[in-house]
Scaffold this motif. Structure first.
Motif, PDB file in Angstrom:
ATOM      1  N   ILE A 252       0.853  -1.184   0.000  1.00  0.00           N
ATOM      2  CA  ILE A 252       0.000   0.000   0.000  1.00  0.00           C
ATOM      3  C   ILE A 252       0.891   1.236   0.000  1.00  0.00           C
ATOM      4  O   ILE A 252       1.830   1.335   0.796  1.00  0.00           O
ATOM      5  CB  ILE A 252      -0.908   0.046   1.253  1.00  0.00           C
ATOM      6  CG1 ILE A 252      -1.701  -1.251   1.408  1.00  0.00           C
ATOM      7  CG2 ILE A 252      -1.837   1.261   1.188  1.00  0.00           C
ATOM      8  CD1 ILE A 252      -2.631  -1.559   0.267  1.00  0.00           C
TER       9      ILE A 252
ATOM     10  N   HIS B  33      -0.923  -2.617  -4.412  1.00  0.00           N
ATOM     11  CA  HIS B  33      -2.251  -3.226  -4.436  1.00  0.00           C
ATOM     12  C   HIS B  33      -3.305  -2.200  -4.028  1.00  0.00           C
ATOM     13  O   HIS B  33      -4.484  -2.364  -4.342  1.00  0.00           O
ATOM     14  CB  HIS B  33      -2.299  -4.419  -3.482  1.00  0.00           C
ATOM     15  CG  HIS B  33      -1.393  -5.542  -3.893  1.00  0.00           C
ATOM     16  ND1 HIS B  33      -0.043  -5.531  -3.643  1.00  0.00           N
ATOM     17  CD2 HIS B  33      -1.648  -6.696  -4.558  1.00  0.00           C
ATOM     18  CE1 HIS B  33       0.518  -6.640  -4.114  1.00  0.00           C
ATOM     19  NE2 HIS B  33      -0.439  -7.360  -4.684  1.00  0.00           N
ATOM     20  N   GLY B  34      -2.857  -1.165  -3.318  1.00  0.00           N
ATOM     21  CA  GLY B  34      -3.761  -0.104  -2.913  1.00  0.00           C
ATOM     22  C   GLY B  34      -3.049   1.228  -2.849  1.00  0.00           C
ATOM     23  O   GLY B  34      -1.861   1.288  -2.511  1.00  0.00           O
TER      24      GLY B  34
ATOM     25  N   LEU C 288      -2.868  -3.255  -8.907  1.00  0.00           N
ATOM     26  CA  LEU C 288      -3.721  -2.339  -8.161  1.00  0.00           C
ATOM     27  C   LEU C 288      -5.169  -2.829  -8.094  1.00  0.00           C
ATOM     28  O   LEU C 288      -5.769  -3.202  -9.100  1.00  0.00           O
ATOM     29  CB  LEU C 288      -3.672  -0.945  -8.802  1.00  0.00           C
ATOM     30  CG  LEU C 288      -4.228   0.216  -7.990  1.00  0.00           C
ATOM     31  CD1 LEU C 288      -3.500   0.356  -6.651  1.00  0.00           C
ATOM     32  CD2 LEU C 288      -4.106   1.525  -8.785  1.00  0.00           C
ATOM     33  N   LYS C 289      -5.713  -2.787  -6.864  1.00  0.00           N
ATOM     34  CA  LYS C 289      -7.089  -3.231  -6.632  1.00  0.00           C
ATOM     35  C   LYS C 289      -7.991  -2.117  -6.121  1.00  0.00           C
ATOM     36  O   LYS C 289      -9.201  -2.158  -6.316  1.00  0.00           O
ATOM     37  CB  LYS C 289      -7.110  -4.385  -5.633  1.00  0.00           C
ATOM     38  CG  LYS C 289      -6.356  -5.624  -6.092  1.00  0.00           C
ATOM     39  CD  LYS C 289      -6.489  -6.744  -5.078  1.00  0.00           C
ATOM     40  CE  LYS C 289      -5.679  -7.964  -5.526  1.00  0.00           C
ATOM     41  NZ  LYS C 289      -6.145  -8.479  -6.837  1.00  0.00           N
ATOM     42  N   VAL C 290      -7.411  -1.109  -5.447  1.00  0.00           N
ATOM     43  CA  VAL C 290      -8.236  -0.063  -4.857  1.00  0.00           C
ATOM     44  C   VAL C 290      -7.479   1.254  -4.783  1.00  0.00           C
ATOM     45  O   VAL C 290      -6.284   1.290  -4.479  1.00  0.00           O
ATOM     46  CB  VAL C 290      -8.732  -0.476  -3.452  1.00  0.00           C
ATOM     47  CG1 VAL C 290      -7.568  -0.769  -2.513  1.00  0.00           C
ATOM     48  CG2 VAL C 290      -9.661   0.580  -2.849  1.00  0.00           C
ATOM     49  N   ILE C 291      -8.207   2.332  -5.072  1.00  0.00           N
ATOM     50  CA  ILE C 291      -7.704   3.696  -4.888  1.00  0.00           C
ATOM     51  C   ILE C 291      -8.664   4.385  -3.932  1.00  0.00           C
ATOM     52  O   ILE C 291      -9.854   4.542  -4.233  1.00  0.00           O
ATOM     53  CB  ILE C 291      -7.653   4.485  -6.209  1.00  0.00           C
ATOM     54  CG1 ILE C 291      -6.812   3.753  -7.252  1.00  0.00           C
ATOM     55  CG2 ILE C 291      -7.113   5.891  -5.969  1.00  0.00           C
ATOM     56  CD1 ILE C 291      -7.022   4.277  -8.664  1.00  0.00           C
TER      57      ILE C 291
ATOM     58  N   ILE D 237     -10.510  -1.842 -10.939  1.00  0.00           N
ATOM     59  CA  ILE D 237      -9.934  -1.205  -9.754  1.00  0.00           C
ATOM     60  C   ILE D 237     -11.022  -0.378  -9.070  1.00  0.00           C
ATOM     61  O   ILE D 237     -11.610   0.513  -9.688  1.00  0.00           O
ATOM     62  CB  ILE D 237      -8.752  -0.286 -10.135  1.00  0.00           C
ATOM     63  CG1 ILE D 237      -7.650  -1.080 -10.831  1.00  0.00           C
ATOM     64  CG2 ILE D 237      -8.204   0.425  -8.896  1.00  0.00           C
ATOM     65  CD1 ILE D 237      -6.595  -0.207 -11.494  1.00  0.00           C
TER      66      ILE D 237
ATOM     67  N   ASN E  68     -11.690   1.484   3.711  1.00  0.00           N
ATOM     68  CA  ASN E  68     -11.990   1.031   2.351  1.00  0.00           C
ATOM     69  C   ASN E  68     -10.875   0.149   1.795  1.00  0.00           C
ATOM     70  O   ASN E  68     -11.138  -0.867   1.148  1.00  0.00           O
ATOM     71  CB  ASN E  68     -12.223   2.235   1.433  1.00  0.00           C
ATOM     72  CG  ASN E  68     -13.632   2.798   1.552  1.00  0.00           C
ATOM     73  OD1 ASN E  68     -14.584   2.066   1.804  1.00  0.00           O
ATOM     74  ND2 ASN E  68     -13.768   4.095   1.358  1.00  0.00           N
ATOM     75  N   ILE E  69      -9.641   0.525   2.053  1.00  0.00           N
ATOM     76  CA  ILE E  69      -8.514  -0.300   1.607  1.00  0.00           C
ATOM     77  C   ILE E  69      -8.513  -1.640   2.345  1.00  0.00           C
ATOM     78  O   ILE E  69      -8.332  -2.704   1.739  1.00  0.00           O
ATOM     79  CB  ILE E  69      -7.182   0.440   1.822  1.00  0.00           C
ATOM     80  CG1 ILE E  69      -7.117   1.676   0.908  1.00  0.00           C
ATOM     81  CG2 ILE E  69      -5.996  -0.491   1.537  1.00  0.00           C
ATOM     82  CD1 ILE E  69      -5.898   2.550   1.145  1.00  0.00           C
TER      83      ILE E  69
ATOM     84  N   VAL F 206     -11.093  -4.088   0.861  1.00  0.00           N
ATOM     85  CA  VAL F 206     -10.704  -4.695  -0.413  1.00  0.00           C
ATOM     86  C   VAL F 206      -9.635  -5.767  -0.197  1.00  0.00           C
ATOM     87  O   VAL F 206      -9.697  -6.854  -0.790  1.00  0.00           O
ATOM     88  CB  VAL F 206     -10.223  -3.617  -1.401  1.00  0.00           C
ATOM     89  CG1 VAL F 206      -9.663  -4.261  -2.670  1.00  0.00           C
ATOM     90  CG2 VAL F 206     -11.371  -2.675  -1.762  1.00  0.00           C
ATOM     91  N   LEU F 207      -8.666  -5.482   0.657  1.00  0.00           N
ATOM     92  CA  LEU F 207      -7.621  -6.470   0.947  1.00  0.00           C
ATOM     93  C   LEU F 207      -8.197  -7.732   1.573  1.00  0.00           C
ATOM     94  O   LEU F 207      -7.655  -8.827   1.404  1.00  0.00           O
ATOM     95  CB  LEU F 207      -6.558  -5.869   1.863  1.00  0.00           C
ATOM     96  CG  LEU F 207      -5.713  -4.721   1.298  1.00  0.00           C
ATOM     97  CD1 LEU F 207      -4.661  -4.292   2.313  1.00  0.00           C
ATOM     98  CD2 LEU F 207      -5.066  -5.088  -0.028  1.00  0.00           C
TER      99      LEU F 207
END
Length: 328
Positions: A6, A49-50, A70-73, A93, A306-307, A310-311
């Motif tokens: 992250i 990943h974030g 990347l999975k989340v912003i 994403i 939020n991160i 998602v993780l």
């Protein structure tokens, strides 16, 4: 198995980062104020990943092409015009923001900026500090009344509704314009839907709260300012790019409007040499709409949560690109 990575683009208090460190490798940019260079952000995004970003971080398609993990912003703002949502959605994403938790605080700032501009508060404070107060006179630093005046709100979302509630306490007549009529707001607040032209022509104070989109970019242009009353004041706490700054400066110089209160600018940060910051009829603030300790803390916590979600394989709570969430 390696932990996910992250990257956080500003230095935030460690106590808020600790939950992420349990499940991920976390790296933070070293500064609270200085932006991470775009090339550095791009390089970090390649293995991230974030990302926890702020509104001045540009997350464009070129960056996202490189961000294969990347999975989340999680964007630390309500607005998300700094992120290419379409490009992120194409790559599955999640993009998240921090709505609702800052509505009251930003509305407070909008009302404060309106009042400060109307009543010449900064000029009055400087009058004492510069040892200019030598006597009383009838029109010394006389500003404009707020009570019983007409407020025009452009953008009746959550913040607009809270601002209307504040304005009602001043017995203001409240008009609003939105891309679609907000009947829910009308059912609980003394607000009246009006065309954009009516808002501009009838309001004593015009407050811009609209998000930045292709449709709203430069919506406050030379034509718009000419429609406003010569005694009207313009307040912007949304995004700088909704205003044609040259047109605003012209309107002030030619006395087409009386004054402006601005929390946002096209190119941020600005300094004291900016033409609008130098103007005697402008109150300029450094984009502090949501800047209270309580609200910024809530925003950071929501972004981190939020991160975390998602993780852990869950959906984040405030998704912008909701098409990524299965229906049914």
């Amino acid at each position: 198995m390696d932990k996910p990575f992250i990257f956080i683009t500003r230095n935030i208090p460690e106590k808020f980062v600790e939950p992420l460190r349990v499940v991920a490798e976390v790296e933070m940019w070293h500064s609270e104020e200085d932006p991470v260079p775009h090339d550095v952000l791009t390089e970090k995004a390649k293995k991230a990943h974030g990302l926890l970003t702020v509104l001045s971080d540009r997350v464009d398609e070129e960056l996202l092409k490189e961000a294969t993990n990347l999975k989340v912003i999680a964007n630390l703002a309500v607005g998300f015009d700094n992120i290419d949502i379409q490009a992120a959605t194409k790559r599955q994403i999640y993009v998240c923001n921090t709505p609702d938790v800052l509505s009251d605080t930003t509305a407070d700032l909008a009302m404060t900026l309106l009042m400060t501009t109307a009543r010449n508060i900064l000029e009055a404070s400087a009058h004492i500090k510069e040892n200019k107060w030598t006597s009383w006179s009838p029109y010394l630093l006389a500003g404009r009344d707020i009570h019983h005046k007409t407020l025009g709100i452009v953008g009746m979302g959550k913040i607009g509704e809270v601002l209307a509630k504040r304005a009602a306490g001043f017995d203001m007549n409240i008009l609003y314009h939105n891309r679609s009529r907000n009947e829910q707001a009308e059912s609980k607040l003394p607000v009246t839907y009006a065309s954009m032209d009516d808002v501009l022509e009838k309001s004593d104070f015009v407050v811009c709260l609209t998000p930045l989109t292709k449709q709203t970019e430069n919506m406050f242009n030379e034509e718009a300012f000419k429609k406003m009353k010569k005694s009207a004041m313009f307040i912007n706490v949304s995004r700088g790019d909704v205003v044609d700054e040259a047109a605003l400066l012209k309107a002030l110089n030619e006395e087409e409007i009386a004054a402006a209160g601005l929390d946002v600018f096209v190119n941020e940060p600005i300094d004291g040499s900016h033409p609008l910051a130098m103007h005697p009829k402008v109150v300029a603030l450094p984009h502090i709409g949501s800047a209270t300790v309580e609200t910024r803390t809530s925003m950071i916590k929501l972004a981190v949560q939020n991160i975390e979600a998602v993780l852990a394989g869950h959906f984040p709570s405030t998704i912008i690109n909701r098409e990524l969430v299965p229906q049914g």
